[in-house]
Design a protein around this motif. Structure first.
Motif, PDB file in Angstrom:
ATOM      1  N   THR A   1     -11.285  -1.386   1.170  1.00 40.11           N
ATOM      2  CA  THR A   1     -11.860  -0.687   2.316  1.00 40.11           C
ATOM      3  C   THR A   1     -12.676  -1.644   3.172  1.00 40.11           C
ATOM      4  O   THR A   1     -13.451  -2.453   2.655  1.00 40.11           O
ATOM      5  CB  THR A   1     -12.761   0.468   1.841  1.00 40.11           C
TER       6      THR A   1
ATOM      7  N   TRP B   1      -8.529   0.572  -4.248  1.00 36.00           N
ATOM      8  CA  TRP B   1      -8.880   0.815  -2.847  1.00 36.00           C
ATOM      9  C   TRP B   1      -9.490  -0.438  -2.240  1.00 36.00           C
ATOM     10  O   TRP B   1     -10.437  -1.008  -2.787  1.00 36.00           O
ATOM     11  CB  TRP B   1      -9.896   1.946  -2.718  1.00 36.00           C
TER      12      TRP B   1
ATOM     13  N   LEU C   1      -4.965   2.029   0.000  1.00 37.20           N
ATOM     14  CA  LEU C   1      -4.721   2.358  -1.401  1.00 37.20           C
ATOM     15  C   LEU C   1      -3.423   1.697  -1.836  1.00 37.20           C
ATOM     16  O   LEU C   1      -2.366   1.959  -1.257  1.00 37.20           O
ATOM     17  CB  LEU C   1      -4.620   3.874  -1.569  1.00 37.20           C
TER      18      LEU C   1
ATOM     19  N   GLY D   1      -9.292   2.159   5.007  1.00 34.02           N
ATOM     20  CA  GLY D   1      -9.114   2.105   3.558  1.00 34.02           C
ATOM     21  C   GLY D   1      -7.638   1.964   3.227  1.00 34.02           C
ATOM     22  O   GLY D   1      -6.789   2.617   3.835  1.00 34.02           O
TER      23      GLY D   1
ATOM     24  N   HIS E   1       0.823  -1.205   0.000  1.00 37.04           N
ATOM     25  CA  HIS E   1       0.000   0.000   0.000  1.00 37.04           C
ATOM     26  C   HIS E   1       0.855   1.253   0.000  1.00 37.04           C
ATOM     27  O   HIS E   1       2.003   1.239   0.430  1.00 37.04           O
ATOM     28  CB  HIS E   1      -0.939   0.016   1.207  1.00 37.04           C
TER      29      HIS E   1
END
Length: 215
Positions: free
Chosen positions: A187, A185, A179, A177, A160
């Protein structure tokens, strides 16, 4: 509206905005709130809804299930049917099992995982000081009583490039969340949170059924 009334109205509006801006916590305050809450928390149970947004396709898939955490570092996901996946982790070590209809299924294991990274702060596997923190904007559909803590790893992480935590006034995280480097994404919205209930140690051990294929 008369000039004097307009001036008073603008003054009141400006004062309200100023108070709202002052009431918003700083990143350091949010981080301290999270750190304090989970520093005194031993176990966590919750229902989760997982939203995975695949940037390449512009689509979001949704899964649901239950999660159990025992700090430091123990995590278990049980996905609802028909998914049925089970993910168990202790520290960075993890095992993922996927059932198949009419067969024993398959499993994989390793020492690094995006799921571990996603819940690492809650589980105590990852420290907040491993990130650069800032205040972010609340995501659509997130709890209204939360503030957003944006976390960027100080050192490159393979899973991430940013973590977004929605933090309630207690310091409890209600949504996480993640990324990744491809712009996807992942979440997790957490509901029905229960803290510090005893958890059977066997919860964090899982042996795949006989005949399951390791991949």
């Amino acid at each position: 509206m008369k000039r004097r009334e307009l001036v008073v109205a603008l003054f009141v509006l400006g004062a309200a905005r100023s108070v709202g801006a002052q009431a918003r916590p700083t990143a350091a305050e949010l981080a301290a709130r999270v750190d304090a809450f989970y520093g005194r928390t031993r176990t966590i149970r919750a229902r989760f809804t997982q939203f995975f947004f695949a940037r390449a396709y512009g689509r979001t898939s949704t899964s649901r299930g239950s999660i159990v955490i025992e700090r430091p570092g123990r995590v278990r996901f049980d996905y609802d049917p028909p998914n049925g996946k089970i993910f168990v982790a202790e520290g960075e070590r993890w095992l993922m099992y996927e059932p198949f209809d009419g067969g024993p299924g398959q499993f994989s294991r390793g020492t690094s995982s995006a799921l571990v990274a996603a819940l690492g702060i809650l589980s105590g596997a990852i420290a907040l000081d491993a990130y650069r923190a800032s205040v972010g904007d609340r995501s659509p559909g997130a709890p209204a009583d939360t503030d957003v803590l944006e976390l960027v790893p100080l050192q490159r992480d393979p899973h991430h490039r940013c973590v977004r935590l929605h933090v309630d006034p207690r310091g409890a995280v209600r949504r996480v969340g993640l990324l990744d480097h491809e712009g996807n994404w992942n979440t997790f919205a957490l509901d029905a949170l229960v803290f510090d209930e005893p958890i059977d140690p066997s919860t964090f051990t899982f042996t795949p059924p006989a005949g399951a294929r390791e991949i």
